[in-house]
Design a protein around this motif. Structure first.
Motif, PDB file in Angstrom:
ATOM      1  N   ILE A  16       5.686   4.677   5.660  1.00 56.56           N
ATOM      2  CA  ILE A  16       4.662   3.766   6.351  1.00 56.56           C
ATOM      3  C   ILE A  16       3.468   4.449   6.919  1.00 56.56           C
ATOM      4  O   ILE A  16       2.832   4.256   8.243  1.00 56.56           O
ATOM      5  CB  ILE A  16       5.445   2.383   7.464  1.00 56.56           C
ATOM      6  N   VAL A  17       4.256   5.512   7.388  1.00 55.30           N
ATOM      7  CA  VAL A  17       3.018   6.291   7.428  1.00 55.30           C
ATOM      8  C   VAL A  17       1.158   6.782   7.306  1.00 55.30           C
ATOM      9  O   VAL A  17       0.977   6.179   5.838  1.00 55.30           O
ATOM     10  CB  VAL A  17       3.401   8.469   7.563  1.00 55.30           C
ATOM     11  N   GLY A  18       0.634   6.569   7.731  1.00 53.71           N
ATOM     12  CA  GLY A  18      -0.739   5.651   8.202  1.00 53.71           C
ATOM     13  C   GLY A  18      -0.915   4.624   7.325  1.00 53.71           C
ATOM     14  O   GLY A  18      -2.318   4.547   6.779  1.00 53.71           O
ATOM     15  N   ALA A  19      -0.015   4.026   7.298  1.00 56.43           N
ATOM     16  CA  ALA A  19       0.074   2.008   6.179  1.00 56.43           C
ATOM     17  C   ALA A  19      -1.068   0.969   7.675  1.00 56.43           C
ATOM     18  O   ALA A  19      -0.661   1.701   8.507  1.00 56.43           O
ATOM     19  CB  ALA A  19       1.020   1.425   6.791  1.00 56.43           C
ATOM     20  N   ARG A  20      -1.894   0.875   7.088  1.00 61.35           N
ATOM     21  CA  ARG A  20      -2.309   0.026   7.868  1.00 61.35           C
ATOM     22  C   ARG A  20      -2.087  -1.573   8.273  1.00 61.35           C
ATOM     23  O   ARG A  20      -1.843  -2.311   8.993  1.00 61.35           O
ATOM     24  CB  ARG A  20      -4.199  -0.700   7.780  1.00 61.35           C
ATOM     25  N   GLU A  21      -0.540  -2.289   7.286  1.00 61.31           N
ATOM     26  CA  GLU A  21      -0.939  -3.433   7.673  1.00 61.31           C
ATOM     27  C   GLU A  21       0.759  -2.945   6.371  1.00 61.31           C
ATOM     28  O   GLU A  21       1.364  -2.444   5.464  1.00 61.31           O
ATOM     29  CB  GLU A  21      -1.685  -4.433   6.237  1.00 61.31           C
ATOM     30  N   VAL A  22       1.798  -4.062   7.268  1.00 64.57           N
ATOM     31  CA  VAL A  22       3.222  -4.753   5.997  1.00 64.57           C
ATOM     32  C   VAL A  22       3.425  -5.636   6.484  1.00 64.57           C
ATOM     33  O   VAL A  22       3.764  -6.979   7.277  1.00 64.57           O
ATOM     34  CB  VAL A  22       4.435  -3.358   7.254  1.00 64.57           C
ATOM     35  N   ALA A  23       4.396  -6.300   5.620  1.00 65.06           N
ATOM     36  CA  ALA A  23       4.122  -8.271   5.141  1.00 65.06           C
ATOM     37  C   ALA A  23       5.262  -7.955   5.199  1.00 65.06           C
ATOM     38  O   ALA A  23       5.899  -7.567   4.238  1.00 65.06           O
ATOM     39  CB  ALA A  23       3.331  -8.931   4.054  1.00 65.06           C
ATOM     40  N   PHE A  24       6.220  -8.911   5.758  1.00 60.02           N
ATOM     41  CA  PHE A  24       7.583  -9.642   5.375  1.00 60.02           C
ATOM     42  C   PHE A  24       7.468 -10.962   5.235  1.00 60.02           C
ATOM     43  O   PHE A  24       6.817 -11.967   5.505  1.00 60.02           O
ATOM     44  CB  PHE A  24       8.471  -9.187   6.329  1.00 60.02           C
ATOM     45  N   PHE A  25       8.569 -11.340   3.672  1.00 57.59           N
ATOM     46  CA  PHE A  25       8.213 -12.592   3.252  1.00 57.59           C
ATOM     47  C   PHE A  25       9.750 -12.607   1.901  1.00 57.59           C
ATOM     48  O   PHE A  25       9.978 -11.910   1.739  1.00 57.59           O
ATOM     49  CB  PHE A  25       6.729 -13.043   1.988  1.00 57.59           C
TER      50      PHE A  25
END
Length: 81
Positions: free
Chosen positions: A66-75
């Motif tokens: 997730i390095v540099g990620a703008r968004e993480v979504a869990f579902f």
């Protein structure tokens, strides 16, 4: 980064979205940080086999960076019909 929660994950955590400052390098490390915050997070993430994750809108695994990620979504897993 923005962390988004959908369906029953959102219900257990009580938020649809939040801004998170993290030192985590992977999704799994982010989950560990969130789970350590409060019991509601620990409950939501207690069974990772019942969850899917997307990083910057790309479906991925919990060991993904997730390095540099703008968004993480869990579902939860989606079913068709």
């Amino acid at each position: 980064m923005d962390v988004l929660y959908f369906a029953w994950v959102r219900e257990r955590i009580g938020l649809p979205k939040e801004r998170v400052e993290t030192a985590a390098g992977t999704v799994a490390e982010l989950v560990a940080e969130l789970s350590a915050r409060e019991e509601r997070y620990a409950v939501a993430f207690s069974d990772l086999t019942a969850l899917r994750v997307a990083v910057d809108q790309d479906l991925t695994d919990f060991d993904a960076s997730i390095v540099g990620a703008r968004e993480v979504a869990f579902f939860p897993p989606m079913t068709g019909g």
